[in-house]
Design a protein around this motif. Sequence first.
Motif, PDB file in Angstrom:
ATOM      1  N   PHE A 205     -26.450  55.844  41.986  1.00  0.00           N
ATOM      2  CA  PHE A 205     -27.524  55.346  41.118  1.00  0.00           C
ATOM      3  C   PHE A 205     -27.889  56.336  40.002  1.00  0.00           C
ATOM      4  N   CYS A 206     -26.969  57.232  39.646  1.00  0.00           N
ATOM      5  CA  CYS A 206     -27.272  58.268  38.649  1.00  0.00           C
ATOM      6  C   CYS A 206     -27.902  57.687  37.387  1.00  0.00           C
ATOM      7  N   GLU A 207     -27.373  56.553  36.925  1.00  0.00           N
ATOM      8  CA  GLU A 207     -27.881  55.982  35.677  1.00  0.00           C
ATOM      9  C   GLU A 207     -29.182  55.203  35.878  1.00  0.00           C
ATOM     10  N   ALA A 208     -29.600  55.084  37.134  1.00  0.00           N
ATOM     11  CA  ALA A 208     -30.863  54.388  37.408  1.00  0.00           C
ATOM     12  C   ALA A 208     -31.827  55.316  38.156  1.00  0.00           C
ATOM     13  N   GLY A 209     -31.557  56.621  38.121  1.00  0.00           N
ATOM     14  CA  GLY A 209     -32.497  57.581  38.698  1.00  0.00           C
ATOM     15  C   GLY A 209     -32.050  58.150  40.033  1.00  0.00           C
ATOM     16  N   CYS A 210     -31.834  59.470  40.057  1.00  0.00           N
ATOM     17  CA  CYS A 210     -31.476  60.158  41.309  1.00  0.00           C
ATOM     18  C   CYS A 210     -32.759  60.375  42.112  1.00  0.00           C
ATOM     19  N   ASN A 211     -32.728  60.069  43.413  1.00  0.00           N
ATOM     20  CA  ASN A 211     -33.974  60.177  44.183  1.00  0.00           C
ATOM     21  C   ASN A 211     -34.055  61.414  45.073  1.00  0.00           C
ATOM     22  N   ASN A 212     -33.017  62.275  45.068  1.00  0.00           N
ATOM     23  CA  ASN A 212     -33.111  63.452  45.949  1.00  0.00           C
ATOM     24  C   ASN A 212     -32.922  64.791  45.243  1.00  0.00           C
ATOM     25  N   GLY A 213     -32.926  64.775  43.913  1.00  0.00           N
ATOM     26  CA  GLY A 213     -32.852  66.049  43.190  1.00  0.00           C
ATOM     27  C   GLY A 213     -31.462  66.649  43.102  1.00  0.00           C
ATOM     28  N   ALA A 214     -30.437  65.921  43.581  1.00  0.00           N
ATOM     29  CA  ALA A 214     -29.065  66.448  43.505  1.00  0.00           C
ATOM     30  C   ALA A 214     -28.586  66.500  42.058  1.00  0.00           C
ATOM     31  N   LYS A 215     -28.983  65.491  41.293  1.00  0.00           N
ATOM     32  CA  LYS A 215     -28.590  65.465  39.882  1.00  0.00           C
ATOM     33  C   LYS A 215     -29.515  66.389  39.096  1.00  0.00           C
ATOM     34  N   ALA A 216     -28.915  67.219  38.251  1.00  0.00           N
ATOM     35  CA  ALA A 216     -29.708  68.203  37.516  1.00  0.00           C
ATOM     36  C   ALA A 216     -30.384  67.566  36.306  1.00  0.00           C
ATOM     37  N   SER A 217     -31.320  66.675  36.567  1.00  0.00           N
ATOM     38  CA  SER A 217     -32.178  66.212  35.486  1.00  0.00           C
ATOM     39  C   SER A 217     -33.207  67.317  35.227  1.00  0.00           C
ATOM     40  N   MET A 218     -33.835  67.276  34.077  1.00  0.00           N
ATOM     41  CA  MET A 218     -34.738  68.370  33.691  1.00  0.00           C
ATOM     42  C   MET A 218     -35.940  68.494  34.630  1.00  0.00           C
ATOM     43  N   ASP A 219     -36.391  67.360  35.194  1.00  0.00           N
ATOM     44  CA  ASP A 219     -37.590  67.377  36.043  1.00  0.00           C
ATOM     45  C   ASP A 219     -37.391  68.147  37.341  1.00  0.00           C
ATOM     46  N   VAL A 220     -36.137  68.410  37.730  1.00  0.00           N
ATOM     47  CA  VAL A 220     -35.919  69.184  38.964  1.00  0.00           C
ATOM     48  C   VAL A 220     -35.289  70.550  38.677  1.00  0.00           C
ATOM     49  N   THR A 221     -35.154  70.902  37.392  1.00  0.00           N
ATOM     50  CA  THR A 221     -34.521  72.190  37.054  1.00  0.00           C
ATOM     51  C   THR A 221     -35.405  72.987  36.082  1.00  0.00           C
ATOM     52  N   PHE A 222     -35.262  72.719  34.784  1.00  0.00           N
ATOM     53  CA  PHE A 222     -36.001  73.531  33.809  1.00  0.00           C
ATOM     54  C   PHE A 222     -37.509  73.281  33.828  1.00  0.00           C
ATOM     55  N   ILE A 223     -37.920  72.054  34.165  1.00  0.00           N
ATOM     56  CA  ILE A 223     -39.368  71.775  34.171  1.00  0.00           C
ATOM     57  C   ILE A 223     -40.087  72.598  35.252  1.00  0.00           C
ATOM     58  N   PRO A 224     -39.630  72.572  36.516  1.00  0.00           N
ATOM     59  CA  PRO A 224     -40.315  73.428  37.504  1.00  0.00           C
ATOM     60  C   PRO A 224     -40.240  74.915  37.153  1.00  0.00           C
ATOM     61  N   LEU A 225     -39.143  75.326  36.515  1.00  0.00           N
ATOM     62  CA  LEU A 225     -39.037  76.728  36.080  1.00  0.00           C
ATOM     63  C   LEU A 225     -40.107  77.030  35.024  1.00  0.00           C
ATOM     64  N   ALA A 226     -40.269  76.108  34.075  1.00  0.00           N
ATOM     65  CA  ALA A 226     -41.261  76.288  33.014  1.00  0.00           C
ATOM     66  C   ALA A 226     -42.680  76.319  33.597  1.00  0.00           C
TER      67      ALA A 226
END
Lengths: 521, 204
Positions: A205-226
């Motif tokens: 479902f990558c194109e419809a939203g990853c639900n476990n944080g495996a895909k490196a979308s910004m909300d689970v990578t750079f955003i928490p870092l920021a």
Amino acid sequence: MKTYANKEIVDAVVIGTGAGGSPLLAKLSAAGMKVVALEAGPYWNPAVDFASDEREQNKLYWPHERLSAGADPIIFGRNNSGTGVGGSTLHYTAYMPRPHPEDFMLYTEAGVSADWPLTYYDLERYYDELEWFLGISGPTPYPWGPARKRGYPLAALPLNAPAQLMEKGCRTLGIRTSPAANAALSAAYYQEPIGWRHACTNRGFCEAGCNNGAKASMDVTFIPLAVHHGAEIRPACFVTELEEDRSGRITAVAYLQNGKQQKQLCKWIFLCAGAIETPRLLLYNKMANSSNQVGRNFMAHTSLQLWGEFEEETHPYKGIPGGLISEDTLRPHGADFASGYLVQSIGVLPVTYASTLVRTTGLWGAALRERMQQYNHVAGINMHGDCLPQPGNFLALSDEQDDMGLPKPVVYFSNGDNEKRMAAHAKALMTRIWEAAGARHIWSNMRNAHTIGTCRMGTDPALSVVNSEGRSHDIPNLYICDNSIFPSALRVNPSLTIMALSLRTADLFLAHSKRLENASL
Amino acid sequence: MSHNKPHQLATTRQLLDSALVSTATKAVLEDRLQEKQTAPAFLDAASFRLLTILCRHLLAEEDGTRAARVAADIDARLAANKSNGWRYQQMPADRDAYALALKAMDETARSNYQHAFADLSTDKQLALLHQLQKGETGGEYWNKVSPLKFFEELLCEATELYYSYPYALEEIGFAGIADAQGWKEIGLPQEKEEDKQPAITQLP
């Protein structure tokens, strides 16, 4: 999360939290700057908010209407931009190929498009940094392009059925393939201060939203870092105005938050709203456009898809959609077009498949229902190829207003001869690959994917909107960082390069502001 | 080609009661399976009836309530004035496009056959739909809305909505709703996993 008052003059406001805004947001806050990010969409909690249901997940796609014109109108919606903290990375396929050095110099090579005012080697260290920060899964060594300092941090993801079928077809024809580089974790990955991210479970479902944080979308990578470094993320804020003082500097960003007008004072602005919203905002504010280039040079990759049905059950919803890649067509021998393309396998979710099928073939009624019965036997193959800028392809403001009273954008796009020849070349090759793999009922849909250009980067202020550092030629405290500043389309999925530009822009900006500070002392 | 094996291990409802469907997915699908009032909120009664007939033909769906659900979904979107993020510049805004095109369809029926579209035989309705798809409807009622583009947009929207319903997904053997524990065997062949995973059958 730290918060800042509207009346406090923060160091920087970042508009948009996708691949362009998030990396620099993290870097600026890590450098001790007070930064506020304004995001038009909501702050999702994927584990709770994301269903395995395409219709429900339409909420990830930009909802404000765009008008599509030209001979090949761009289909927006699920393909071309996201909304929410993370932007389009919430629904990107997370395909992470690097461009090659020659992709940045198409004018030098072929006398078409434009050279970038920077080279591959200016971005190389950022590609490397990103691959290790995001936790990219991929083959080591990667078969194409310049040698690398180190390989990918994680092994490639397992191949799904479409990937195996493409491998089979290409092997028969003597075309090299490789598991692709993907920003989805093939194993759990730990990083300070983000913590553990889980491995991909092959939901598809990558194109419809990853639900476990495996895909490196910004909300689970750079955003928490920021956020860790003190940035404030302000969701549901739609920027409407950039306020200038008499000296031509922007002093405040006005925005609508839940229908209420707000204003944030700031020293620097980073406009990272993507190749449609970035020029739109500048055009209706009549700013940063002394070159008259804002909105021009709109490009969208030549991205023909080819589908077939196989004897075997493919269950095309399983696994990361783009599992396999070939870059043997980087510069096809004897081609009648400039530049080249990549080829990738693709899986597909059923609503997307049905929609593409009917729009392309016009199939309906019993014939449609019957064709859809073969869904579990379907696999696809896709190309992403260069697109040359043309005078007739641009974004402008229409006379129509949206629900906020702002002019809707109209995007004119027509494929030129180069795109048409490239697509024909790829279609012939992909057909042979699919036939060799055993496909029946082959059909294809010509499409253009990824929105690129509209605020070109360049050295000449008369021909470009931002300089080689990403700073506006006109407004000294405005930076632009997203796919709008690409001078040429490149030949690969753009996210990795947008992020690399974002990290580079942050470094160059920090050096620039330091110089200004020292000069004023 | 090995045609659809009967999916006989489980049904959508059985899956929804299992740990194979995530809480978020379950909530969405339970809601979608609910019987819903299908009275129109935006279109007038005649236009809505016509839209329902068009959906029935486009989707070859003889079950009147299922075609009506798709028509009601379209009507609800228009009532809320929601967009899917883009439209062809040559087309009027979605509300106007639907209202104008449905009226035009009826006018075309009257001009060709002297009856409202809804009162025509199935054969004549289908013939008109084929005309619409080819853009051969003619008549001044179509001056403000392209029959070709309207057909394309209607077909896409109806198809996307139809395949969002569990009974349609079940018919094509889509088990992707049951992915709460992910998928392990994703390549070819998949016989082993089929034994483990509940496939989907008809609703009881």
